[in-house]
Design a protein around this motif. Structure first.
Motif, PDB file in Angstrom:
ATOM      1  N   HIS A 134       0.845  -1.182   0.000  1.00  0.00           N
ATOM      2  CA  HIS A 134       0.000   0.000   0.000  1.00  0.00           C
ATOM      3  C   HIS A 134       0.886   1.239   0.000  1.00  0.00           C
ATOM      4  O   HIS A 134       2.111   1.140   0.047  1.00  0.00           O
ATOM      5  CB  HIS A 134      -0.968  -0.003   1.184  1.00  0.00           C
ATOM      6  CG  HIS A 134      -0.307   0.104   2.524  1.00  0.00           C
ATOM      7  ND1 HIS A 134       0.141  -0.995   3.232  1.00  0.00           N
ATOM      8  CD2 HIS A 134      -0.018   1.178   3.299  1.00  0.00           C
ATOM      9  CE1 HIS A 134       0.669  -0.608   4.379  1.00  0.00           C
ATOM     10  NE2 HIS A 134       0.599   0.709   4.442  1.00  0.00           N
ATOM     11  N   ASN A 135       0.262   2.391  -0.055  1.00  0.00           N
ATOM     12  CA  ASN A 135       0.996   3.650  -0.130  1.00  0.00           C
ATOM     13  C   ASN A 135       0.337   4.685   0.765  1.00  0.00           C
ATOM     14  O   ASN A 135      -0.859   4.600   1.050  1.00  0.00           O
ATOM     15  CB  ASN A 135       1.001   4.181  -1.576  1.00  0.00           C
ATOM     16  CG  ASN A 135       1.329   3.117  -2.595  1.00  0.00           C
ATOM     17  OD1 ASN A 135       2.470   2.738  -2.785  1.00  0.00           O
ATOM     18  ND2 ASN A 135       0.294   2.609  -3.263  1.00  0.00           N
ATOM     19  N   PHE A 136       1.121   5.651   1.187  1.00  0.00           N
ATOM     20  CA  PHE A 136       0.523   6.775   1.908  1.00  0.00           C
ATOM     21  C   PHE A 136       1.297   8.050   1.595  1.00  0.00           C
ATOM     22  O   PHE A 136       2.436   8.010   1.119  1.00  0.00           O
ATOM     23  CB  PHE A 136       0.463   6.517   3.417  1.00  0.00           C
ATOM     24  CG  PHE A 136       1.786   6.440   4.137  1.00  0.00           C
ATOM     25  CD1 PHE A 136       2.337   7.563   4.759  1.00  0.00           C
ATOM     26  CD2 PHE A 136       2.470   5.232   4.234  1.00  0.00           C
ATOM     27  CE1 PHE A 136       3.538   7.485   5.443  1.00  0.00           C
ATOM     28  CE2 PHE A 136       3.675   5.145   4.913  1.00  0.00           C
ATOM     29  CZ  PHE A 136       4.213   6.276   5.522  1.00  0.00           C
ATOM     30  N   VAL A 137       0.631   9.164   1.813  1.00  0.00           N
ATOM     31  CA  VAL A 137       1.250  10.466   1.592  1.00  0.00           C
ATOM     32  C   VAL A 137       1.164  11.273   2.873  1.00  0.00           C
ATOM     33  O   VAL A 137       0.269  11.071   3.712  1.00  0.00           O
ATOM     34  CB  VAL A 137       0.590  11.243   0.434  1.00  0.00           C
ATOM     35  CG1 VAL A 137       0.691  10.455  -0.864  1.00  0.00           C
ATOM     36  CG2 VAL A 137      -0.859  11.585   0.741  1.00  0.00           C
ATOM     37  N   VAL A 138       2.105  12.199   3.028  1.00  0.00           N
ATOM     38  CA  VAL A 138       2.122  13.100   4.176  1.00  0.00           C
ATOM     39  C   VAL A 138       1.999  14.529   3.667  1.00  0.00           C
ATOM     40  O   VAL A 138       2.887  15.026   2.966  1.00  0.00           O
ATOM     41  CB  VAL A 138       3.398  12.930   5.009  1.00  0.00           C
ATOM     42  CG1 VAL A 138       3.438  13.962   6.142  1.00  0.00           C
ATOM     43  CG2 VAL A 138       3.477  11.516   5.584  1.00  0.00           C
ATOM     44  N   TYR A 168      -0.872   5.227 -10.133  1.00  0.00           N
ATOM     45  CA  TYR A 168      -0.513   3.939  -9.547  1.00  0.00           C
ATOM     46  C   TYR A 168      -1.466   2.824  -9.969  1.00  0.00           C
ATOM     47  O   TYR A 168      -1.252   1.672  -9.624  1.00  0.00           O
ATOM     48  CB  TYR A 168      -0.483   4.043  -8.021  1.00  0.00           C
ATOM     49  CG  TYR A 168       0.814   4.617  -7.478  1.00  0.00           C
ATOM     50  CD1 TYR A 168       1.761   3.813  -6.850  1.00  0.00           C
ATOM     51  CD2 TYR A 168       1.098   5.971  -7.580  1.00  0.00           C
ATOM     52  CE1 TYR A 168       2.934   4.326  -6.338  1.00  0.00           C
ATOM     53  CE2 TYR A 168       2.277   6.507  -7.079  1.00  0.00           C
ATOM     54  CZ  TYR A 168       3.186   5.674  -6.467  1.00  0.00           C
ATOM     55  OH  TYR A 168       4.363   6.208  -5.973  1.00  0.00           O
ATOM     56  N   GLY A 169      -2.516   3.170 -10.652  1.00  0.00           N
ATOM     57  CA  GLY A 169      -3.462   2.150 -11.100  1.00  0.00           C
ATOM     58  C   GLY A 169      -4.717   2.122 -10.254  1.00  0.00           C
ATOM     59  O   GLY A 169      -4.747   2.583  -9.110  1.00  0.00           O
ATOM     60  N   ALA A 172      -4.650   0.513  -6.583  1.00  0.00           N
ATOM     61  CA  ALA A 172      -3.632   0.910  -5.603  1.00  0.00           C
ATOM     62  C   ALA A 172      -4.297   1.434  -4.334  1.00  0.00           C
ATOM     63  O   ALA A 172      -5.256   2.210  -4.381  1.00  0.00           O
ATOM     64  CB  ALA A 172      -2.720   1.972  -6.201  1.00  0.00           C
ATOM     65  N   LEU A 173      -3.799   0.985  -3.196  1.00  0.00           N
ATOM     66  CA  LEU A 173      -4.302   1.444  -1.901  1.00  0.00           C
ATOM     67  C   LEU A 173      -3.496   2.661  -1.443  1.00  0.00           C
ATOM     68  O   LEU A 173      -2.266   2.614  -1.369  1.00  0.00           O
ATOM     69  CB  LEU A 173      -4.177   0.331  -0.865  1.00  0.00           C
ATOM     70  CG  LEU A 173      -5.182  -0.813  -0.953  1.00  0.00           C
ATOM     71  CD1 LEU A 173      -4.806  -1.903   0.039  1.00  0.00           C
ATOM     72  CD2 LEU A 173      -6.599  -0.313  -0.685  1.00  0.00           C
ATOM     73  N   PHE A 174      -4.191   3.727  -1.124  1.00  0.00           N
ATOM     74  CA  PHE A 174      -3.559   4.955  -0.637  1.00  0.00           C
ATOM     75  C   PHE A 174      -4.317   5.476   0.575  1.00  0.00           C
ATOM     76  O   PHE A 174      -5.546   5.387   0.648  1.00  0.00           O
ATOM     77  CB  PHE A 174      -3.602   6.053  -1.713  1.00  0.00           C
ATOM     78  CG  PHE A 174      -2.360   6.178  -2.551  1.00  0.00           C
ATOM     79  CD1 PHE A 174      -1.327   7.023  -2.168  1.00  0.00           C
ATOM     80  CD2 PHE A 174      -2.238   5.458  -3.727  1.00  0.00           C
ATOM     81  CE1 PHE A 174      -0.193   7.151  -2.955  1.00  0.00           C
ATOM     82  CE2 PHE A 174      -1.116   5.576  -4.527  1.00  0.00           C
ATOM     83  CZ  PHE A 174      -0.074   6.427  -4.142  1.00  0.00           C
ATOM     84  N   HIS A 175      -3.599   6.062   1.496  1.00  0.00           N
ATOM     85  CA  HIS A 175      -4.213   6.913   2.506  1.00  0.00           C
ATOM     86  C   HIS A 175      -3.304   8.113   2.736  1.00  0.00           C
ATOM     87  O   HIS A 175      -2.134   8.105   2.357  1.00  0.00           O
ATOM     88  CB  HIS A 175      -4.498   6.168   3.812  1.00  0.00           C
ATOM     89  CG  HIS A 175      -3.292   5.715   4.567  1.00  0.00           C
ATOM     90  ND1 HIS A 175      -2.654   4.515   4.293  1.00  0.00           N
ATOM     91  CD2 HIS A 175      -2.589   6.280   5.584  1.00  0.00           C
ATOM     92  CE1 HIS A 175      -1.628   4.360   5.118  1.00  0.00           C
ATOM     93  NE2 HIS A 175      -1.568   5.422   5.907  1.00  0.00           N
ATOM     94  N   GLY A 176      -3.860   9.151   3.336  1.00  0.00           N
ATOM     95  CA  GLY A 176      -3.109  10.372   3.576  1.00  0.00           C
ATOM     96  C   GLY A 176      -3.060  10.710   5.043  1.00  0.00           C
ATOM     97  O   GLY A 176      -3.907  10.277   5.837  1.00  0.00           O
TER      98      GLY A 176
END
Length: 509
Positions: A134-138, A168-169, A172-176
């Motif tokens: 997964h991915n995350f942003v700050v 990312y497609g 894609a799993l993202f959270h912030g």
């Protein structure tokens, strides 16, 4: 910077990291009304169930902010609390969606006890995919103070993040993570901040910053009332894949408007110790705060001591609690980019900001582009990069021609803002390898151009360039035709920027 201007900034409290504005320049939140009777310590029994599709979920951590219990095999919990507790909330387990309302995560229930009891059930929805990757942003310091700032937040960083997530497609799993100073004391702009998050299309967790506090509160205990009404608890945890995430409130309000210190209260440390007791040693833990746990700014500025509002005074205990884990700490507040290492297992990412130098232009005052951190998780491992708003993710350095740095007139320079000691910064002259560039502390030339002087920038004239340790220098030969700067990050990604002869020799005049 002139002595007079530096003294002026010190009087405002913004020459160091403990940022604030002079009274009258911003509007505080609603006037605080003190409680009229003593603190109620009566016992309240909390109970409920954590479930998905009618089936209980075992071993979910449930807390009132003081104590932590785990759900039983049927997803049930019971917890003896007291009337000072405001919320009952869960540490969302891996494998489940982050329940949210227009990108604002909701993982808590406001306690409204009747006859000493409160029942709170939590309904979760299982993810349709494995979240090991997964991915995350700050997002550090969106810090909007006006409608124009808010409009820019919604028209630039928010669509930029949405576009990045799309790249990312579909699956894609993202959270912030909104890393504090979500607004700039103007609480009416929280609506605009939430609108910006909704544009991104991903769930966000929030961290309280010094500009998100109720400035009329009489003590720190009451300084987060508005924040909590909007976003819930100021400290909590959640899980995704193999990563355990923690949010802490490290801004301690000292009862005078715009005065605070970096400090983690005993309540939080006691809670964190319990929370981490349910995490396997050796796991990766990501802690999110607003004020950096530590920076080297006072060293760069040759100050006698750390700014009391710029680092966490009692950080040693946090480091101790994180020692059994592989830990990352995310922070903002400073409007510059820096990496801090504590021993072999703790790295702090001090982030450049979404607003840059308070929405005055395209950069922070160390030359880091306005932007945000992006983190890619695979199992317990994390890779990261810094994403400049409206620029490709390959934009990881800026190269300056000979003479742009006034005290090094024969050198060209490169600002590599996400640098850490695992990076290499090399240069080539007309295709020939010349070795590594020399790292020095200095002022970014673009920041000097945009920010230095009493009249600049026109929007906030108190903004000044600040010393950074991610500047690199090399001296080309007199007949050089092309210079290439090549940087390799710790993950072996390579980025290049070139200067041709006419650019190379275009020094400041």
């Amino acid at each position: 910077m002139s002595i007079q201007r530096r003294d002026f900034l010190k009087n405002l409290g913004i020459a160091g990291i403990g940022l604030s504005l002079a009274p009258g320049l911003v509007q505080a939140g609603p006037v605080y009304k003190a409680p009229v009777k003593g603190k109620d310590l009566s016992i309240i029994k909390l109970s409920g169930k954590v479930q998905a599709n009618g089936s209980g979920i075992a071993n979910v951590a449930v807390t009132d902010g003081y104590n932590v219990v785990l759900t039983d095999a049927k997803g049930r919990y019971e917890l003896d609390s007291n009337a000072t507790a405001e919320f009952v909330y869960i540490s969302i387990p891996r494998g489940y969606e982050f329940t949210n309302e227009k990108s604002i995560t909701r993982f808590y229930k406001k306690i409204a006890a009747e006859r000493g009891k409160f029942k709170a059930d939590f309904e979760l929805k299982k993810l349709t995919q494995d979240d090991t990757k997964h991915n995350f942003v700050v997002w550090a310091d969106p810090q909007i103070i006006s409608e124009s700032d808010a409009a820019q937040l919604k028209s630039e960083p928010a669509p930029d993040l949405k576009k990045l997530v799309s790249s990312y497609g579909e699956n894609a799993l993202f959270h912030g993570i909104g890393c504090g100073d979500l607004v700039w004391d103007k609480f009416e702009l929280f609506d605009d901040y939430q609108e910006a998050l909704n544009i991104t299309g991903i769930p966000f967790f929030q961290v309280i910053g010094n500009h998100d506090m109720d400035l009329a509160a009489r003590t720190d205990e009451f300084s987060a009332e508005t924040f909590k009404k909007l976003f819930g608890p100021t400290y909590y945890s959640f899980n995704r894949g193999e990563i355990h995430y923690v949010v802490l409130d490290d801004v301690f309000f000292i009862g005078t408007a715009k005065k605070y210190i970096g400090y983690i209260t005993e309540n939080q440390l006691a809670w964190l110790e319990q929370d981490l007791s349910h995490v396997k040693p050796g796991s990766t833990v990501v802690v999110n705060v607003h004020i950096p746990v530590y920076t080297r700014q006072h060293i760069r500025d040759k100050a006698k001591e750390e700014a009391i509002g710029g680092v966490v005074a009692n950080r040693k205990e946090l480091y101790r609690l994180l020692q059994p884990f592989k830990a990352h700490i995310n922070s903002g507040h400073t409007h510059f980019n820096e990496k801090i290492f504590e021993g072999e297992n703790i790295i702090e990412h001090v982030h450049g900001t979404v607003c840059g130098a308070w929405w005055t232009g395209p950069i922070c005052f160390d030359g880091t582009p306005s932007g945000y951190g992006v983190y890619e998780v695979n199992g317990s491992e994390i890779e990261w990069y810094y994403k400049a708003t409206n620029l490709p993710k390959e934009h990881q350095l800026r190269v300056y021609p000979v003479g742009k740095v006034k005290d090094k007139p024969e050198y060209f320079a490169a600002n590599v803002w996400n640098w850490d000691p695992e990076w290499t910064v090399e240069w080539l002259e007309d295709g020939k390898q010349m070795g590594e560039m020399q790292r020095e502390t200095g002022l970014d030339p673009l920041s000097v151009e945009l920010h230095e002087g009493a009249a600049k920038p026109s929007k906030h004239k108190w903004v000044e360039p600040q010393f950074t340790e991610h500047l690199f220098f090399a001296k080309p030969s007199a007949n050089a035709q092309k210079i290439t700067v090549q940087v390799t990050d710790r993950f072996k990604n390579i980025y290049r920027e070139e200067l041709l002869m006419n650019e190379l020799k275009s020094s400041l005049r």
